[in-house]
Design a protein around this motif. Sequence first.
Motif, PDB file in Angstrom:
ATOM      1  N   ALA A   1       9.921   4.172   3.224  1.00  0.00           N
ATOM      2  CA  ALA A   1      10.624   5.211   2.667  1.00  0.00           C
ATOM      3  C   ALA A   1      11.407   6.360   3.948  1.00  0.00           C
ATOM      4  O   ALA A   1      12.252   6.398   3.931  1.00  0.00           O
ATOM      5  N   PHE A   2      10.472   6.989   4.518  1.00  0.00           N
ATOM      6  CA  PHE A   2      10.749   7.714   5.667  1.00  0.00           C
ATOM      7  C   PHE A   2      11.814   7.134   6.665  1.00  0.00           C
ATOM      8  O   PHE A   2      12.835   8.060   7.002  1.00  0.00           O
ATOM      9  N   LEU A   3      11.307   5.965   6.746  1.00  0.00           N
ATOM     10  CA  LEU A   3      12.258   4.961   7.891  1.00  0.00           C
ATOM     11  C   LEU A   3      13.615   5.253   7.261  1.00  0.00           C
ATOM     12  O   LEU A   3      14.472   5.538   7.846  1.00  0.00           O
ATOM     13  N   LEU A   4      13.661   4.512   5.959  1.00  0.00           N
ATOM     14  CA  LEU A   4      15.084   4.440   5.590  1.00  0.00           C
ATOM     15  C   LEU A   4      15.732   5.752   5.594  1.00  0.00           C
ATOM     16  O   LEU A   4      16.818   5.905   5.702  1.00  0.00           O
ATOM     17  N   MET A   5      15.030   6.954   4.912  1.00  0.00           N
ATOM     18  CA  MET A   5      15.851   8.167   4.746  1.00  0.00           C
ATOM     19  C   MET A   5      16.263   8.648   6.015  1.00  0.00           C
ATOM     20  O   MET A   5      17.135   9.228   6.378  1.00  0.00           O
ATOM     21  N   ALA A   6      15.243   8.436   7.191  1.00  0.00           N
ATOM     22  CA  ALA A   6      15.692   9.039   8.596  1.00  0.00           C
ATOM     23  C   ALA A   6      16.832   8.002   9.056  1.00  0.00           C
ATOM     24  O   ALA A   6      17.815   8.725   9.644  1.00  0.00           O
ATOM     25  N   GLY A   7      16.956   6.876   8.749  1.00  0.00           N
ATOM     26  CA  GLY A   7      18.117   6.013   9.215  1.00  0.00           C
ATOM     27  C   GLY A   7      19.439   6.738   8.280  1.00  0.00           C
ATOM     28  O   GLY A   7      20.520   6.665   9.007  1.00  0.00           O
ATOM     29  N   GLY A   8      19.091   6.889   7.258  1.00  0.00           N
ATOM     30  CA  GLY A   8      20.450   7.530   6.414  1.00  0.00           C
ATOM     31  C   GLY A   8      20.820   8.626   6.990  1.00  0.00           C
ATOM     32  O   GLY A   8      22.027   9.201   7.257  1.00  0.00           O
TER      33      GLY A   8
ATOM     34  N   THR B   1      23.448   5.420   0.988  1.00  0.00           N
ATOM     35  CA  THR B   1      22.665   4.157   0.303  1.00  0.00           C
ATOM     36  C   THR B   1      21.340   4.216   0.865  1.00  0.00           C
ATOM     37  O   THR B   1      20.304   4.098   0.016  1.00  0.00           O
ATOM     38  N   LEU B   2      21.386   4.494   2.097  1.00  0.00           N
ATOM     39  CA  LEU B   2      19.891   4.405   2.726  1.00  0.00           C
ATOM     40  C   LEU B   2      18.793   5.266   2.143  1.00  0.00           C
ATOM     41  O   LEU B   2      17.683   5.160   1.992  1.00  0.00           O
ATOM     42  N   ILE B   3      19.600   6.608   2.197  1.00  0.00           N
ATOM     43  CA  ILE B   3      18.714   7.714   1.835  1.00  0.00           C
ATOM     44  C   ILE B   3      18.276   7.424   0.258  1.00  0.00           C
ATOM     45  O   ILE B   3      17.129   7.665   0.116  1.00  0.00           O
ATOM     46  N   LEU B   4      19.217   7.042  -0.384  1.00  0.00           N
ATOM     47  CA  LEU B   4      19.014   6.773  -1.798  1.00  0.00           C
ATOM     48  C   LEU B   4      17.684   5.626  -2.134  1.00  0.00           C
ATOM     49  O   LEU B   4      17.045   5.769  -2.660  1.00  0.00           O
ATOM     50  N   LEU B   5      17.930   4.626  -1.056  1.00  0.00           N
ATOM     51  CA  LEU B   5      17.074   3.488  -1.300  1.00  0.00           C
ATOM     52  C   LEU B   5      15.542   4.236  -0.813  1.00  0.00           C
ATOM     53  O   LEU B   5      14.483   3.926  -1.442  1.00  0.00           O
ATOM     54  N   GLY B   6      15.558   4.824   0.205  1.00  0.00           N
ATOM     55  CA  GLY B   6      14.343   5.637   0.487  1.00  0.00           C
ATOM     56  C   GLY B   6      13.922   6.263  -0.414  1.00  0.00           C
ATOM     57  O   GLY B   6      12.517   6.182  -0.901  1.00  0.00           O
ATOM     58  N   ALA B   7      14.452   7.234  -1.265  1.00  0.00           N
ATOM     59  CA  ALA B   7      14.310   7.988  -2.394  1.00  0.00           C
ATOM     60  C   ALA B   7      13.531   7.116  -3.529  1.00  0.00           C
ATOM     61  O   ALA B   7      12.743   7.484  -4.075  1.00  0.00           O
ATOM     62  N   ALA B   8      14.150   5.902  -3.523  1.00  0.00           N
ATOM     63  CA  ALA B   8      13.809   5.080  -4.865  1.00  0.00           C
ATOM     64  C   ALA B   8      12.459   4.656  -4.527  1.00  0.00           C
ATOM     65  O   ALA B   8      11.476   4.461  -5.439  1.00  0.00           O
TER      66      ALA B   8
ATOM     67  N   SER C   1       0.973  -1.223  -0.014  1.00  0.00           N
ATOM     68  CA  SER C   1      -0.165   0.233   0.101  1.00  0.00           C
ATOM     69  C   SER C   1       0.966   1.181   0.107  1.00  0.00           C
ATOM     70  O   SER C   1       1.906   1.459   0.440  1.00  0.00           O
ATOM     71  N   PRO C   2       0.253   2.304  -0.530  1.00  0.00           N
ATOM     72  CA  PRO C   2       1.101   3.539  -0.751  1.00  0.00           C
ATOM     73  C   PRO C   2       1.517   4.161   0.686  1.00  0.00           C
ATOM     74  O   PRO C   2       2.487   4.554   0.807  1.00  0.00           O
ATOM     75  N   VAL C   3       0.606   3.980   1.730  1.00  0.00           N
ATOM     76  CA  VAL C   3       1.179   4.335   3.017  1.00  0.00           C
ATOM     77  C   VAL C   3       2.288   3.510   3.620  1.00  0.00           C
ATOM     78  O   VAL C   3       3.314   4.343   4.142  1.00  0.00           O
ATOM     79  N   LEU C   4       2.185   2.277   3.289  1.00  0.00           N
ATOM     80  CA  LEU C   4       3.404   1.563   4.023  1.00  0.00           C
ATOM     81  C   LEU C   4       4.754   1.722   3.275  1.00  0.00           C
ATOM     82  O   LEU C   4       5.660   2.040   3.907  1.00  0.00           O
ATOM     83  N   ARG C   5       4.465   2.156   1.884  1.00  0.00           N
ATOM     84  CA  ARG C   5       5.605   2.271   1.111  1.00  0.00           C
ATOM     85  C   ARG C   5       6.390   3.827   1.537  1.00  0.00           C
ATOM     86  O   ARG C   5       7.405   3.820   1.808  1.00  0.00           O
ATOM     87  N   GLU C   6       5.335   4.537   1.938  1.00  0.00           N
ATOM     88  CA  GLU C   6       5.684   6.025   2.121  1.00  0.00           C
ATOM     89  C   GLU C   6       6.481   5.970   3.758  1.00  0.00           C
ATOM     90  O   GLU C   6       7.631   6.567   3.826  1.00  0.00           O
ATOM     91  N   ALA C   7       6.085   5.070   4.472  1.00  0.00           N
ATOM     92  CA  ALA C   7       6.450   5.131   5.698  1.00  0.00           C
ATOM     93  C   ALA C   7       7.614   4.470   5.868  1.00  0.00           C
ATOM     94  O   ALA C   7       8.893   4.910   6.379  1.00  0.00           O
TER      95      ALA C   7
END
Lengths: 116, 250, 496, 469
Positions: free
Chosen positions: A10-17, A50-57, A2-8
């Motif tokens: 993504a934000f998690l990954l970016m925050a980790g990055g 890398t984490l940020i990029l994955l999140g962005a992807a 679901s888009p919500v999960l995906r967004e969540a």
Amino acid sequence: MSPVLREALAFLLMAGGAFFSFASVIGIIRFPDVYTRIHSGTKALTGGATLILLGAALYAPSWQIAAKLFLIAGFLMATNPIASHALSRACYRHGMRPEVIFVDEYGPVADEEAKK
Amino acid sequence: MNIRPFLFRITALFLCAFLGVMLFRGIAAMPPKESVTGPAAHYLERASRETGARNVVGAILFDYRAFDTLGESTVIFTAVCGISMLFSRRKFHRSSSGLSFIAKRGIGIMAPFLIMYATVIILFGHISPGGGFQGGTIFATVTVLLCVVFGSSFESSYFPPKTKESLESGGALLFCGIGLVGLAAGTGFLSNLSAGFPAGREGSLLSAGTIPLLNIAVGMKVGAGLSAIFYSMIKMLDTTNDYREGGPIR
Amino acid sequence: MTLVLAIVVPLVAAFLIPVFHLARKTLPVSLIGIMGLISLSASMAAAYAGWFSPEVSLLGGWAPEIGIVLVADRLSSAFLLITGIGSGAALACALEKFGGGPWRFYAIFFLLLGSMNGILLTGDLFNLFVFYEIFSVAAYLLVAFSMSWQALEAGLKYLVLGTIGALFILLGTAFTFMATGILNMALLSEALVSVPRETLTAISACLVLGLTIKTGAFPVHFWLPDAHSSAQTAVSALLSGVLVKVSIYALMRVCFLFFLETNGTVFLAITVIGSLSALGGHLMALRQDDIKRLLAYSTVAQIGYILIGVGCASAAGAAAAVFHSFNHMLMKMGLFIAAGNVSDEKGTREICKLTGLWKEKPFWVLGFTVLSAAIVGIPPLNGFMSKWFIILSSAGAGTVIPALVIAAGTVISAAYYLRVLSAFVSPGESDQEDPFKSSPRKVRSKIVSLTIVGSFAMFCLALGIMAFSPFSREYFSSIGRTAVDVGAYVGLVTGR
Amino acid sequence: MSLSNLFDGINAPFLAAGLVLYISAVISGEWYFKAPGERVRFRVLVAAASAGSIGILSSGNWLLFVFFLEILTLSLWSMISMKEPRAALVYLLSQLAAAGLILVGTAGVYAHTGSLAIGPVPEPWRVFFMAGFGIKAAFPLLHFWLPEAHGKAPSPASALLSGFAVKTGILGLIRAFPEPFAPLVLIGTVMAFFGAFMAVFPRDIKRVLAYSTMSHLGFMTAAVGAGSGEIAAAYAFSHAMIKGNLFISAGIVEKTFGTRDIFALRGSGRLHFAAVAALTAGAFFAAGLPGTASYLLKNSVISSLGHTAPWWQPFMLTAAGMMAAGYLLNITAPLFFRDNSKNGTPKHEEGGNIIFAVLSVTILLLVIAADSFFPSILHAFRVDTGFTPASDKLEAFIASAAAGLIILLARLRLKGIPEQGLPDIKICLSMDEGPLYAFNRVSGCCHPGRLNTFVFVALVFLVLLMLTL
């Protein structure tokens, strides 16, 4: 997914990055000598970026952009360690020694190389 | 205590501050502009129609003001000529053996991608941001990397200086040649669509008349030129600064 | 059509030289000579076109507002003639001295030639800057070409100071563009009228300072003596005879177009700079022991004369400035070539050691004498006439002090040129020393250089006598009228 | 430029003077210069100088006038530098400065009136002509070159310099100031007296003659200032002949005895009468004894000042005229009346061609004699010699007495003075001290050769531009 999960995710990954990048910056400032600083600048920064990029992807609107981001992440992971490797080797050859040494495996190799 | 340098600096500071104020007054006095006027408005409005290029910057650089671009790339040509003249006195044959195996192999894998990237930037200069200058610089970066990682003799065996020279001159001659086509067609030096070059479909690779060709020419010129500059300088470094000779290793 | 060729042909020649070099290590002299002839004939064709029918060529077919234009009127073509003759002479000297060996030298030379023609022909402010960049880089490299440490230092100095000059030209251009949004010089001359006072001040100060640094006028002349004295003979001659004139053209063009109607104070400033330059250059030349440095400082002074002519802001002043530029090209190139050859042979540039030359090489000394008499301003020669015209126009503009400065400069320059000449004619060392001394270095006889010096000396005499005739005076004053006639220039470019 | 200009009332005396002087200079050059090469060079230079002179006299505009002046200057410079390059340099530079000033003035006149034609100069530009021709005619303080050049040149060249070259300044003044002009009278009187005063002291014969020239130029300047150019022109002719004779005969004396020092030449008249007699004869005419043209002309100058002139101007001129007799006596009397037994044998080096010297002197003497004893010759030059002696007899007498007193006092002082005479204006001309040295020092600061200085200068320059534009 679901888009919500995906967004969540993504934000998690970016925050980790962001966290890892921040940590690496602190490391660059706080660590005692060249090698540890290079270490933090490489490992933590590569991982963070890398984490940020994955999140962005994950966040990306189309798959072409996601593919591009994956490519960038791949290149980053390939090149950043090589650069740090060359850098630390050059430092060693230039006569800089770590603060604390337990095992120095590179020393004899470098001597041999210098003899050639 | 020597007070003269201090006084000198203080005076210089005041002078600079005064000049800054004067220059700023010049800017502040200009009447504020609400919209883009003059040639800039013309470019924004009609560039893609008149030149067939989607990239307005590319259209200005390679069509409206292509003569400036010829000049700019000639500056690089001149600098290359000069630097290789200044560094050509001593012939160095020895080169460093390069970095470690890891670095060599890693760059070996990367280099083709980089070359591809440079080519794309040059070829798509009229569609997307980029162009001959940028692509040429990236191409030069590849050779710089090869020089550093593998040593200058390896680099010069892959891209011999003579090839670079001929590429550079070839690019410059190509630029002039394209310009002279316009002259021969009677529409003026470096004229694009009016000289009969096909406009193509806007946004496709084969469009915008001479602009892609000029991009290629400039890419050749800049890429070969910058790498030649780096090559001639690192040739000097290789021997004058060789850390293996009595270096600080033990 | 021919205007573009004047720029492109030398550039193509420069691009071709590396290609030829790939085929053959040492380029044949004849090849470079032919290239030079073709390039010079292209610029002469442009000069011819510009003189008899002022011409505009639109590059890429775009209108002057959005594209770049090349313009040739009488002012440009007069300077094209100067650069053509000067560069031809310098190329001949270089070919005689170096042969075809240093191919990069010739590549840079042709780049310089192309960029000079570009500066002289362009009608676009930014394009002017671009060609100035090529011009400057090529000039730095030519100065450093001999690779002695003096030459490298002079080249570096020239680089740094020239870059400061270029920075200010760029700053002025940027200000102009910000204020008006146009880069075409003809259109700018109309647009600048409505620009606010403070902005105009910034524009004019930046442009005048930048171009003054490039001309090498007195308060900011520091690069000039080093560069002119430590370069090779042919290069010094080129620098002093031609390159400086190109900068003077740019100054004249920009100031007459932009500030004639908007900011007349600029011309007062130029007059002051010129007077300072004339006095300072002569005073410094009086102190020199090195013959080429002496000539270089004399160039500073002569630039001062030309600037005094420009500063009159009148047709007569502009005509006098152009005439003096032409004369100075002839005189200073001849002097540099003669001094360079003589000092090469003696192995020293110190004036007091250049003795006994009248016995050894009378023709060189004769040429030097005539040319220095011309530059001092001895009547039947051209230097006198052009100084007279400058004095005349200066008095016509209501300023007496510059005219007095020129009169004083004549006296000082006579003093230092006489010092050189008296060293030349005084008995040499070889007369007193034993005859079994080792024979002097074998140097190839320099027939071409000698011919150039001789013909320039003849030219000086001929021009001086010609200047008396109303016919040739009419020719020169037409240049001046073109220079100050902004309306005609604008009409020519815009087609109105 | 037209030849008819040659023969108008002002130019004719100059033309006549030039004609006689150049002929006798060539003849005496044959005798003066030993080496054949030098002789040829001198002949060529005289030809060039005479061409320049004819150009000066026949030119109708100021530009051509300056043009030919420069030719004359250059050929004379070359003549002087055959013997004394240093003095020649001073001469050349001063004359170039003069020509430059005149050119500036001419340009101003052109801007003012639109014409280059020779004629009266409008007010704002007079100062340039005064300064330019002032250097040529050796106004006080501008005369620094004259004693150097005249004293050290080869004798025939000195004759030309003193006889013709300085007169071009007078000619220019006559042309530029045809109307009465009070400052010139003032300068002329001061100059006449100053020259005469300075001529009392030197021991070098030619230096005395040089200052005497300056004194006589003062008379001419005064005449010009009084508005009577014809008298100045006639005076110029007469003086040219006299000075030509004196310099050439001084050359004979110098060549014969190897020195120009009066002390060393004491009594030499007894040894070689012919050499000294020529000098003495010239001095006789130059002294302005009653009956000679000098006497007549000096009186004409004084009377031309008119009654409006302040009382001291005729007074000073009269005194200067009297002192001329004094200083000429100073250099001629010792030749006959002093014993030279202490000085060893003066050398005799002249061979057969002394005949040339005698010939040239004879020509000049004949002309002077004709000039002196037949005042009607002056009428040919359209000079009104309506000879009225100095207006106030008593004043003339007092002036003569004062002049005599000065001479006497100077004679008493003369023994302590070194050979070069009084410390002179020439100190200013040396490179090691004086103004030129300061000049040199100032110019030394112009090239510091450091980069940050350059940037600093450029910034200051930009600030100035910003402030002015």
